[in-house]
Design an enzyme around this catalytic site. Structure first.
Site, PDB file in Angstrom:
ATOM      1  N   LYS A 178       3.615  -2.413   7.099  1.00 47.13           N
ATOM      2  CA  LYS A 178       2.375  -1.659   6.946  1.00 47.13           C
ATOM      3  C   LYS A 178       2.325  -1.059   5.548  1.00 47.13           C
ATOM      4  CE  LYS A 178       0.689   2.386   7.517  1.00 47.13           C
ATOM      5  NZ  LYS A 178      -0.275   2.340   6.403  1.00 47.13           N
ATOM      6  N   GLU A 254      13.644   6.631   2.715  1.00 51.80           N
ATOM      7  CA  GLU A 254      13.638   7.006   1.296  1.00 51.80           C
ATOM      8  C   GLU A 254      12.452   7.954   1.127  1.00 51.80           C
ATOM      9  OE1 GLU A 254      13.609   3.070  -0.509  1.00 51.80           O
ATOM     10  OE2 GLU A 254      15.783   2.994  -0.447  1.00 51.80           O
ATOM     11  N   CYS A 288       8.960   8.598  -7.080  1.00 51.17           N
ATOM     12  CA  CYS A 288       9.784   9.543  -6.322  1.00 51.17           C
ATOM     13  C   CYS A 288      10.900  10.117  -7.190  1.00 51.17           C
ATOM     14  CB  CYS A 288      10.356   8.862  -5.097  1.00 51.17           C
ATOM     15  SG  CYS A 288      11.274   7.380  -5.516  1.00 51.17           S
ATOM     16  N   GLU A 390       7.429  19.455  -3.705  1.00 48.90           N
ATOM     17  CA  GLU A 390       7.113  18.228  -4.437  1.00 48.90           C
ATOM     18  C   GLU A 390       5.615  18.170  -4.734  1.00 48.90           C
ATOM     19  OE1 GLU A 390       6.986  14.382  -2.385  1.00 48.90           O
ATOM     20  OE2 GLU A 390       8.227  13.547  -3.982  1.00 48.90           O
TER      21      GLU A 390
END
Ligand code: NAD
Length: 486
Positions: A178, A254, A288, A390
């Protein structure tokens, strides 16, 4: 004007309609990129069933050598169709061409790396010695997990998708992928490439749609999925973990980061500023691994801060195909609203903004795009929210430190643990500090330099498990130990 392409789901080597459509909008200028078929529950069911059936067929009996050869053919086809993949990535993300080109090259490298790794990696074997001269041979076999759900984000769509699909296929699994709702295009092209390379029916399936209450949730909750590999936000990882829990299915995660860079006074400061600029601004801060916290030894703080601010002013916004463009937009207006929320918060928290911090006025038809200026903040410390959460944009907080222990303490003071970069000419210190970072990846005098055989992943809220090289084989396969009394 020609109609934009309709992107369909891919099940059992055929493109199939979904239950509804959604629009993929360009972050460059707000134009329509594609109408996408949302899979919904029924298409997810069909994709998982196709993946199960394929495990029972010839794919389930394929040899490592056959699969390694197949991975190499996929890599070749990716290179042959790299212009189309490049165009798809650029249309979805708006990133500059040079950056997207690296990503397509990495997709081919992912398949070649795991072809090599799976062909070269054996399993444990022990000759067990028992009393009275009896012996037993123990050896482990590697079996596939089964049907693997692969869920990926939008920031490096093709790179991250192939990073998981390549080892999953190398180990003999079947996959239902997906892609992010923001970046559906390259996955559909990859489906065509899979057929051209000779991937059997049902081995590689793509379902489009959203996460919660949509395709992503239907896929991760599906009882016939044997394992889930996910890259994305930590909060989504927590939701997927709940979906995996009832059947105790393995997950590889992750997740997000709040990565630190540490600049010591003895560093080559030009090189450090250059590296910091890359690590804060690459892909408009949407990697990231990007740095969002910069700790600088107090004696060189001003020099480093001014150098980085200068680099921020030199960024050039523009269309992806303009060779002068260094910086694309954020992925969407929605994501820009989130990032701008942090820009406002930094102001409320009392930050001094060294550069940018707003929305650029670009004209030229770009005003409906998700453009944003970078932001560099001083005057804050680790207690402020913009130094803890973040942001996933081209923004960083700069904080001075005194001495190595304080630098390490500040860098490790976060619930995340993905990556860190240490800048110093003292290599002994470089090794020492890099080893004290509570992260999955620690760089010294560089950033984002990757060897695909090395472990990749995060500690704390940045993930579960490691992928890369043999680490990927561990996740995507289930060892069976055979013990034979001799
Ligand atoms: P996201 O978590 O919102 O979405 C990622 C994917 O998960 C998308 O395909 C989405 O549709 C799907 N999803 C969302 N909710 C779901 C649910 N409940 N069940 C199943 N699927 C669901 O992340 P994003 O905004 O697309 O990407 C940005 C995030 O990804 C950042 O936090 C970034 O740090 C992280 N990221 C991590 C790495 C890494 O290697 N550690 C790499 C790239 C990005």
């Amino acid at each position: 004007m020609t109609a934009p392409p309709g992107l369909r789901n891919f099940v059992d080597n055929r493109f199939v309609d979904g239950v509804a459509h959604f629009d993929k909008i360009s972050p460059v200028d707000g134009s329509l990129v594609a109408q996408v078929h949302e899979a919904g529950r029924e298409v997810v069911d069909r994709a998982v069933e196709a993946a199960r059936r394929a495990l029972e067929g010839p794919w389930g009996r394929s040899t490592v050598g056959e699969r390694a050869a197949l991975l190499r053919r996929i890599a070749d086809r990716i290179e042959e169709r790299s212009d189309e993949l490049l165009a798809a990535e650029i249309a979805d993300t708006g990133k500059p061409t040079a950056l997207a080109r690296q990503e397509v090259a990495r997709a081919a490298a992912n398949f070649r790396t795991f072809a090599d790794v799976v062909a070269a990696t054996g399993m444990d074997s022990f000759m067990t010695e028992l009393p009275e001269g009896r012996r037993a041979l123990n050896y482990a076999l590697r079996r596939p997990l089964g049907v693997v759900a692969v869920i990926v984000p939008w920031n490096l769509p093709l790179l991250l998708l192939t990073w998981k699909v390549a080892p999953a296929l190398a180990c003999g699994n079947t996959v239902v992928v997906k892609p992010s709702e923001e970046t559906p295009s390259s996955a559909s092209l990859l489906a065509e490439i899979m057929v051209e390379a000779g991937v059997p029916k049902g081995v590689f399936n793509v379902v489009h749609g959203f996460g919660t209450g949509s395709t992503g949730e239907f896929l991760t909750a599906h009882p016939a999925v044997d394992g889930i590999t996910f890259t994305g936000a930590s909060a989504t990882g927590a939701a997927i973990m709940r979906a995996a829990a009832p059947q105790v299915r393995p997950v590889s995660f992750e997740l997000g980061g709040k990565n630190a860079a540490l600049v010591f006074a003895d560093a080559d400061l030009d090189r450090a500023v250059e590296g910091l600029a890359r690590s804060v601004f690459t892909n408009t801060g949407q990697v990231c691994l990007c740095t969002e916290r910069v700790y600088v030894e107090a004696s060189v703080f001003e020099e480093v801060a001014l150098g980085l601010a200068q680099r921020a002013r030199e960024l050039r916004f523009g269309r992806p195909d303009d060779p002068l463009t260094t910086t694309g937009p954020l992925i969407s207006l929605k994501h820009r609203e989130k990032v701008l929320g942090y820009y406002r918060l930094a102001e409320q928290e009392g930050a001094h903004c060294l550069a940018g911090g707003g929305v650029p006025e670009l004209g030229g038809g770009l005003d409906a795009g998700a453009w944003i200026e970078p932001a560099l903040w001083t005057g804050l410390d680790n207690r402020h929210r913009v130094a803890r959460e973040e942001i996933f944009g081209p923004a960083a907080v700069l904080i001075p430190f005194t001495g190595e222990d304080e630098a390490v303490r500040l860098a490790n003071d976060t619930p995340y643990g993905l990556a860190a970069a240490v800048w110093t000419r003292d290599l002994e210190r470089g090794h020492r500090v890099a080893g004290r970072m509570r992260v999955g990846m620690s760089w010294v005098n560089t950033w984002y330099l990757r060897d695909l055989r090395s472990p990749f992943g995060g500690a704390g809220m940045s993930g579960i498990g490691r992928e890369g090289g043999t680490h990927s084989l561990h996740f995507y396969s289930e060892p069976t130990n055979v013990c034979v009394a001799l």
